[in-house]
Scaffold this motif. Structure first.
Motif, PDB file in Angstrom:
ATOM      1  N   MET A   4       0.829  -1.195   0.000  1.00 54.65           N
ATOM      2  CA  MET A   4       0.000   0.000   0.000  1.00 54.65           C
ATOM      3  C   MET A   4       0.872   1.257   0.000  1.00 54.65           C
ATOM      4  SD  MET A   4      -3.217   1.129   2.373  1.00 54.65           S
ATOM      5  CE  MET A   4      -4.181  -0.281   1.859  1.00 54.65           C
ATOM      6  N   VAL A   5       1.967   1.242   0.744  1.00 58.49           N
ATOM      7  CA  VAL A   5       2.889   2.379   0.733  1.00 58.49           C
ATOM      8  C   VAL A   5       3.394   2.610  -0.687  1.00 58.49           C
ATOM      9  CG1 VAL A   5       5.169   3.184   1.492  1.00 58.49           C
ATOM     10  CG2 VAL A   5       3.589   2.188   3.156  1.00 58.49           C
ATOM     11  N   LYS A   6       3.758   1.535  -1.366  1.00 59.02           N
ATOM     12  CA  LYS A   6       4.247   1.656  -2.747  1.00 59.02           C
ATOM     13  C   LYS A   6       3.164   2.263  -3.646  1.00 59.02           C
ATOM     14  CE  LYS A   6       6.283  -1.002  -6.480  1.00 59.02           C
ATOM     15  NZ  LYS A   6       6.679  -2.306  -6.993  1.00 59.02           N
ATOM     16  N   ARG A   7       1.933   1.792  -3.493  1.00 55.44           N
ATOM     17  CA  ARG A   7       0.829   2.333  -4.309  1.00 55.44           C
ATOM     18  C   ARG A   7       0.642   3.823  -4.013  1.00 55.44           C
ATOM     19  NH1 ARG A   7      -4.759  -0.588  -5.705  1.00 55.44           N
ATOM     20  NH2 ARG A   7      -4.883   0.489  -7.685  1.00 55.44           N
ATOM     21  N   LEU A   8       0.636   4.178  -2.736  1.00 58.77           N
ATOM     22  CA  LEU A   8       0.450   5.579  -2.345  1.00 58.77           C
ATOM     23  C   LEU A   8       1.545   6.474  -2.920  1.00 58.77           C
ATOM     24  CD1 LEU A   8      -0.637   4.832   1.292  1.00 58.77           C
ATOM     25  CD2 LEU A   8      -1.946   6.304  -0.269  1.00 58.77           C
ATOM     26  N   LYS A   9       2.779   6.037  -2.809  1.00 55.64           N
ATOM     27  CA  LYS A   9       3.888   6.836  -3.340  1.00 55.64           C
ATOM     28  C   LYS A   9       3.797   6.966  -4.855  1.00 55.64           C
ATOM     29  CE  LYS A   9       7.128   6.213   0.442  1.00 55.64           C
ATOM     30  NZ  LYS A   9       8.449   5.742   0.881  1.00 55.64           N
ATOM     31  N   GLY A  10       3.294   5.928  -5.514  1.00 59.25           N
ATOM     32  CA  GLY A  10       3.112   5.981  -6.956  1.00 59.25           C
ATOM     33  C   GLY A  10       2.004   6.918  -7.390  1.00 59.25           C
ATOM     34  N   MET A  11       1.126   7.258  -6.476  1.00 55.48           N
ATOM     35  CA  MET A  11       0.022   8.159  -6.790  1.00 55.48           C
ATOM     36  C   MET A  11       0.419   9.635  -6.720  1.00 55.48           C
ATOM     37  SD  MET A  11      -3.076   6.181  -4.835  1.00 55.48           S
ATOM     38  CE  MET A  11      -4.333   7.391  -5.289  1.00 55.48           C
ATOM     39  N   LYS A  12       1.505   9.941  -6.046  1.00 57.63           N
ATOM     40  CA  LYS A  12       1.923  11.338  -5.900  1.00 57.63           C
ATOM     41  C   LYS A  12       2.086  12.042  -7.249  1.00 57.63           C
ATOM     42  CE  LYS A  12       3.443  13.418  -2.728  1.00 57.63           C
ATOM     43  NZ  LYS A  12       2.900  14.548  -1.954  1.00 57.63           N
ATOM     44  N   PRO A  13       2.790  11.449  -8.200  1.00 62.14           N
ATOM     45  CA  PRO A  13       2.924  12.130  -9.490  1.00 62.14           C
ATOM     46  C   PRO A  13       1.574  12.327 -10.200  1.00 62.14           C
ATOM     47  CG  PRO A  13       4.536  10.346  -9.307  1.00 62.14           C
ATOM     48  CD  PRO A  13       3.616  10.233  -8.131  1.00 62.14           C
ATOM     49  N   LEU A  14       0.647  11.406  -9.996  1.00 61.75           N
ATOM     50  CA  LEU A  14      -0.679  11.550 -10.610  1.00 61.75           C
ATOM     51  C   LEU A  14      -1.405  12.764 -10.044  1.00 61.75           C
ATOM     52  CD1 LEU A  14      -1.878   7.822 -10.612  1.00 61.75           C
ATOM     53  CD2 LEU A  14      -0.990   9.153 -12.550  1.00 61.75           C
ATOM     54  N   ALA A  15      -1.326  12.942  -8.727  1.00 67.78           N
ATOM     55  CA  ALA A  15      -1.975  14.099  -8.100  1.00 67.78           C
ATOM     56  C   ALA A  15      -1.318  15.399  -8.565  1.00 67.78           C
ATOM     57  CB  ALA A  15      -1.920  13.969  -6.581  1.00 67.78           C
ATOM     58  N   GLU A  16       0.007  15.377  -8.657  1.00 66.34           N
ATOM     59  CA  GLU A  16       0.722  16.573  -9.106  1.00 66.34           C
ATOM     60  C   GLU A  16       0.368  16.905 -10.546  1.00 66.34           C
ATOM     61  OE1 GLU A  16       4.852  15.725  -8.262  1.00 66.34           O
ATOM     62  OE2 GLU A  16       4.456  15.586  -6.113  1.00 66.34           O
ATOM     63  N   GLU A  17       0.334  15.882 -11.416  1.00 67.07           N
ATOM     64  CA  GLU A  17       0.014  16.102 -12.822  1.00 67.07           C
ATOM     65  C   GLU A  17      -1.411  16.621 -12.990  1.00 67.07           C
ATOM     66  OE1 GLU A  17      -0.252  13.448 -16.862  1.00 67.07           O
ATOM     67  OE2 GLU A  17       1.333  12.959 -15.433  1.00 67.07           O
ATOM     68  N   ALA A  18      -2.318  16.147 -12.131  1.00 70.90           N
ATOM     69  CA  ALA A  18      -3.713  16.608 -12.186  1.00 70.90           C
ATOM     70  C   ALA A  18      -3.882  17.966 -11.510  1.00 70.90           C
ATOM     71  CB  ALA A  18      -4.630  15.572 -11.531  1.00 70.90           C
ATOM     72  N   GLY A  19      -2.830  18.465 -10.870  1.00 71.36           N
ATOM     73  CA  GLY A  19      -2.918  19.746 -10.173  1.00 71.36           C
ATOM     74  C   GLY A  19      -3.822  19.683  -8.952  1.00 71.36           C
ATOM     75  N   ASP A  20      -3.882  18.517  -8.322  1.00 70.57           N
ATOM     76  CA  ASP A  20      -4.788  18.292  -7.196  1.00 70.57           C
ATOM     77  C   ASP A  20      -4.007  18.340  -5.880  1.00 70.57           C
ATOM     78  OD1 ASP A  20      -6.609  17.398  -5.321  1.00 70.57           O
ATOM     79  OD2 ASP A  20      -7.338  15.725  -6.526  1.00 70.57           O
ATOM     80  N   ASN A  21      -3.856  19.547  -5.359  1.00 65.53           N
ATOM     81  CA  ASN A  21      -3.083  19.738  -4.133  1.00 65.53           C
ATOM     82  C   ASN A  21      -3.711  19.062  -2.927  1.00 65.53           C
ATOM     83  OD1 ASN A  21      -1.273  21.301  -5.578  1.00 65.53           O
ATOM     84  ND2 ASN A  21      -2.243  23.227  -5.021  1.00 65.53           N
ATOM     85  N   ALA A  22      -5.032  19.029  -2.871  1.00 58.75           N
ATOM     86  CA  ALA A  22      -5.711  18.411  -1.725  1.00 58.75           C
ATOM     87  C   ALA A  22      -5.410  16.915  -1.664  1.00 58.75           C
ATOM     88  CB  ALA A  22      -7.213  18.663  -1.798  1.00 58.75           C
TER      89      ALA A  22
END
Length: 153
Positions: free
Chosen positions: A111-129
């Motif tokens: 789950m930690v690996k999945r969460l860390k992999g999601m960071k770039p997706l949030a950044e690319e989507a411009g989703d700071n929250a």
């Protein structure tokens, strides 16, 4: 540019729903182990598993609400959870305590690996929250993994 933003948001929502599925599946597995743990460390593990299950349960609503705040839909059934999760089922009720702890540890590390992999997706989507929430959820998953690993000695 809007197309890229739409694609970024779609990818993020898909991963958020996967994360939601992982939390639901891991919640149920953790409760299973809470109910079925036996042995000399029964009390400590029974309580640890329950604490971790409660933390997962509380995150479930946050993740689902995040998807809705993004204007999208969440998972709707046990079947949708089963299709989206990376957490493997564990139907055995006679695992020894160390096997339970090891399995939950591996699931939380994944789950930690999945969460860390999601960071770039949030950044690319411009989703700071979502980006900020991912930091909090990563910290919680890392702590669960640490506690479980420390229990093994």
């Amino acid at each position: 540019m809007a197309q890229s933003g739409d694609n970024s948001k779609t990818a993020l929502v898909q991963e958020l729903n996967g994360l939601l599925a992982d939390h639901l599946a891991l919640y149920f597995k953790t409760k299973n182990f809470h109910w079925h743990v036996k042995g000399p460390r029964f009390r400590d593990l029974h309580l640890l598993f329950d604490e971790q299950a409660i933390e997962l349960r509380d995150q479930i609503d946050e993740i689902g609400e995040r998807v809705r705040k993004l204007g999208e839909v969440t998972l709707t059934s046990i079947g949708s959870v089963a299709r989206a999760t990376q957490v493997k089922d564990q139907d055995k009720t006679d695992l020894d305590a160390d096997a339970m702890v090891s399995e939950l540890h591996a699931d939380n590390v994944a789950m930690v690996k999945r969460l860390k992999g999601m960071k770039p997706l949030a950044e690319e989507a411009g989703d700071n929250a979502t980006d900020g929430l991912l930091d909090d959820w990563t910290d919680m998953a890392e702590e669960r993994a640490w506690f479980l690993k420390s229990t093994l000695g």
